[in-house]
Design an enzyme around this catalytic site. Structure first.
Site, mmCIF file in Angstrom:
data_model
loop_
_atom_site.group_PDB
_atom_site.id
_atom_site.type_symbol
_atom_site.label_atom_id
_atom_site.label_comp_id
_atom_site.label_asym_id
_atom_site.label_seq_id
_atom_site.Cartn_x
_atom_site.Cartn_y
_atom_site.Cartn_z
ATOM 1 N N LYS A 27 -0.300 -14.910 -11.850
ATOM 2 C CA LYS A 27 -1.571 -14.169 -11.858
ATOM 3 C C LYS A 27 -2.744 -15.071 -12.244
ATOM 4 C CE LYS A 27 -0.115 -10.092 -10.555
ATOM 5 N NZ LYS A 27 -0.488 -9.567 -9.225
ATOM 6 N N TYR B 55 5.082 -14.238 -14.449
ATOM 7 C CA TYR B 55 4.041 -13.320 -13.963
ATOM 8 C C TYR B 55 2.649 -13.838 -14.336
ATOM 9 C CZ TYR B 55 1.809 -8.674 -13.310
ATOM 10 O OH TYR B 55 1.018 -7.628 -12.911
ATOM 11 N N ALA C 76 0.817 -1.226 0.000
ATOM 12 C CA ALA C 76 0.000 0.000 0.000
ATOM 13 C C ALA C 76 0.844 1.267 0.000
ATOM 14 C CB ALA C 76 -0.939 -0.014 1.212
#
Ligand code: NAP
Length: 247
Positions: free
Chosen positions: A158, A154, A12
């Site tokens: 994902k 990746y 974050a």
């Protein structure tokens, strides 16, 4: 509707995670702002949330392994006094064509983007079951749906996260816990800004909307999926990509 649900957003400190934490803060969520290395940026996010009248705490930890995931979620549950909402956002890329991809680049991306979220979810579920309420949002990617050259690690992570989302949805729907995935397309952030200009231009050619997305647009979708109103949406993957991949 505002809510003070106890929430962890990983990664974050920057980019999408920053926008998601700020949006949830605006909506009253009690946010644990997780970061890895960007301490000052994470502090600024937490300060902005508290300045807006919501609660925020900081959680630091490396999410490049299952062990790291366990440590982060344990710390978040302690600091929040429970956990009702988890946003698995932290992620990395280590791009390269398959024939040239190093084993360590495969491992790093799978560990950070899939194994750590699994560890976070597993521990989060315990808190969510005792709260009799849970919302899990996994930040996947549109390339996990459509593929892309140079990103086998990746894409596998994902796409795996989308599978994990479906598995969790089926296992815990009866406990008032939902688990959904968001699949962003090309969103302006540090991760995408570092792509060469010709690569960025090539992506843009294929985006029907004719522009890249903004982190705030992803944040609005995540905030909805994290809300009570989204309680009957479960196991879904929602692409947010300007029409890049209509499936
Ligand atoms: P970003 O700007 O590079 O930010 C990545 C965030 O993840 C940072 O807050 C970073 O924390 C954290 N992080 C990375 N590795 C970590 C680790 N090992 N331990 C702890 N924290 C770690 O990325 P972004 O573009 O916002 O992407 C966020 C998510 O959206 C990722 O999962 C990405 O795959 C996904 N996504 C992005 C796009 C896009 O176009 N931007 C598209 C599709 C999907 P520190 O800086 O504090 O270390």
């Amino acid at each position: 509707m505002t809510t003070s649900r106890k929430t962890l957003v990983t990664g974050a400190s920057r980019g999408l995670g920053r926008a998601i934490a700020l949006e949830l803060g605006k909506r009253g969520f009690f946010v644990a702002v997780h970061y890895g290395k960007s301490e000052a940026e994470a502090q600024a996010v937490a300060a902005e949330i508290t300045a807006g009248g919501s609660q925020a705490v900081l959680v630091q930890g490396d999410l490049s392994s299952i062990e790291g995931g366990k440590a982060v979620i344990t710390q978040a549950v302690e600091k929040l006094g429970g956990l009702e909402v988890l946003v698995n956002n932290a992620g990395i890329t280590r791009d390269g064509l398959v024939l040239r991809m190093k084993d360590e680049d495969w491992d790093a991306v799978i560990e950070t983007n899939l194994s750590a979220p699994f560890a976070l979810i597993r521990t989060a579920l315990r808190s969510m079951m005792s709260a009799k309420y849970g919302r899990i949002v996994n930040i996947s990617s549109v390339v996990g749906l459509m593929g892309n050259p140079g990103q086998a690690n990746y894409i596998s992570a994902k796409a795996g996260l989308i599978g994990l989302t479906k598995a969790i949805a089926k296992e815990y729907a009866g406990k008032n816990i939902t688990c959904n995935a968001v699949a962003p397309g090309f969103i302006s952030s540090d991760m995408t800004d570092k792509l060469p200009e010709n690569v960025q231009a090539k992506y843009l050619e294929n985006i029907p909307a004719g522009r890249f997305g903004a982190p705030e647009e992803v944040a609005a979708l995540v905030a909805f999926l994290a809300s009570e109103e989204a309680g009957y949406i479960n196991g879904q993957t929602i692409a947010i990509d300007g029409g890049l991949y209509a499936h």
